[in-house]
Design a protein around this motif. Structure first.
Motif, PDB file in Angstrom:
ATOM      1  N   GLN A 118       0.886  -1.147   0.120  1.00 44.74           N
ATOM      2  CA  GLN A 118       0.639  -0.495  -0.321  1.00 44.74           C
ATOM      3  C   GLN A 118       1.125   1.324   0.521  1.00 44.74           C
ATOM      4  N   LYS A 178      -8.787  -4.649   5.925  1.00 42.04           N
ATOM      5  CA  LYS A 178     -10.225  -3.903   6.689  1.00 42.04           C
ATOM      6  C   LYS A 178      -9.128  -2.746   7.710  1.00 42.04           C
ATOM      7  N   SER A 187      -3.802   0.734   7.926  1.00 43.47           N
ATOM      8  CA  SER A 187      -4.076   2.396   8.162  1.00 43.47           C
ATOM      9  C   SER A 187      -4.451   2.492   6.675  1.00 43.47           C
ATOM     10  N   TYR A 188      -3.995   2.208   5.608  1.00 44.03           N
ATOM     11  CA  TYR A 188      -4.252   2.496   4.546  1.00 44.03           C
ATOM     12  C   TYR A 188      -5.132   2.029   4.037  1.00 44.03           C
ATOM     13  N   TYR A 189      -6.693   1.317   3.849  1.00 40.86           N
ATOM     14  CA  TYR A 189      -7.281   0.721   3.710  1.00 40.86           C
ATOM     15  C   TYR A 189      -8.411   1.513   3.015  1.00 40.86           C
ATOM     16  N   GLU A 190      -8.541   2.583   3.890  1.00 43.82           N
ATOM     17  CA  GLU A 190     -10.019   3.940   2.721  1.00 43.82           C
ATOM     18  C   GLU A 190      -8.932   4.199   1.301  1.00 43.82           C
ATOM     19  N   LEU A 191      -7.592   4.809   1.324  1.00 38.32           N
ATOM     20  CA  LEU A 191      -7.098   5.376   0.802  1.00 38.32           C
ATOM     21  C   LEU A 191      -6.746   4.333  -0.597  1.00 38.32           C
ATOM     22  N   CYS A 192      -7.018   3.162  -0.134  1.00 34.12           N
ATOM     23  CA  CYS A 192      -6.456   1.962  -1.367  1.00 34.12           C
ATOM     24  C   CYS A 192      -7.342   1.301  -1.784  1.00 34.12           C
ATOM     25  N   LYS A 193      -8.804   0.836  -1.052  1.00 36.36           N
ATOM     26  CA  LYS A 193      -9.544   0.448  -1.890  1.00 36.36           C
ATOM     27  C   LYS A 193     -10.400   0.741  -2.694  1.00 36.36           C
ATOM     28  N   THR A 194      -9.971   2.077  -2.887  1.00 42.11           N
ATOM     29  CA  THR A 194     -10.865   2.455  -4.583  1.00 42.11           C
ATOM     30  C   THR A 194      -9.906   1.875  -5.340  1.00 42.11           C
ATOM     31  N   SER A 205      -9.886 -10.117   2.588  1.00 45.31           N
ATOM     32  CA  SER A 205     -10.075  -8.668   2.926  1.00 45.31           C
ATOM     33  C   SER A 205     -10.280  -7.509   4.926  1.00 45.31           C
TER      34      SER A 205
END
Length: 121
Positions: free
Chosen positions: A21, A63, A66-73, A59
């Motif tokens: 990530q 989740k 710490s970078y999940y929200e930035l990288c999930k898209t 998954s």
């Protein structure tokens, strides 16, 4: 894809995910914010593929990153175009990496200033 082949001996699966990530975020920042590249498109695509595979197949682990929200898209496209703000540690890593690769004949603060950023001490 077996994610275990990408885990370094001293890493946990979460550390491996963080490594991919951070790599994605650093190179996305360089490309989308600074218009700079230091790895090939194929290298970038392969790293994104591994990161996405870990996110898809682990998954719950993903989740907790710490970078999940930035990288999930990022999804299948591997694009970081959608990222509006990068964490300071990603920006710092990106500039340090670029500085090492370019080996400019100027100090680091002046190098960073070229792109409108500044070093805060």
């Amino acid at each position: 894809m077996d994610i275990h082949k990408f885990i370094l001996r001293h890493e946990t699966p979460l550390n491996t995910l963080h490594r991919y990530q951070r790599n994605f975020l650093v190179h996305s920042f360089l490309y989308y914010k600074l218009n700079e590249t230091i790895i090939s498109d194929d290298q970038y695509d392969e790293r994104c593929k591994i990161m996405n595979n870990i996110i898809e197949n682990c998954s719950e682990l993903a989740k907790s990153s710490s970078y999940y929200e930035l990288c999930k898209t990022c999804g299948k496209t591997g694009s970081g175009y959608y990222i509006k703000e990068y964490p300071i540690e990603i920006i710092t890593r990106a500039f340090h990496l670029l500085y090492q690769v370019k080996k400019p004949n100027e100090d680091f603060p002046r190098f960073v200033l070229r792109w409108g950023y500044r070093v805060v001490t």
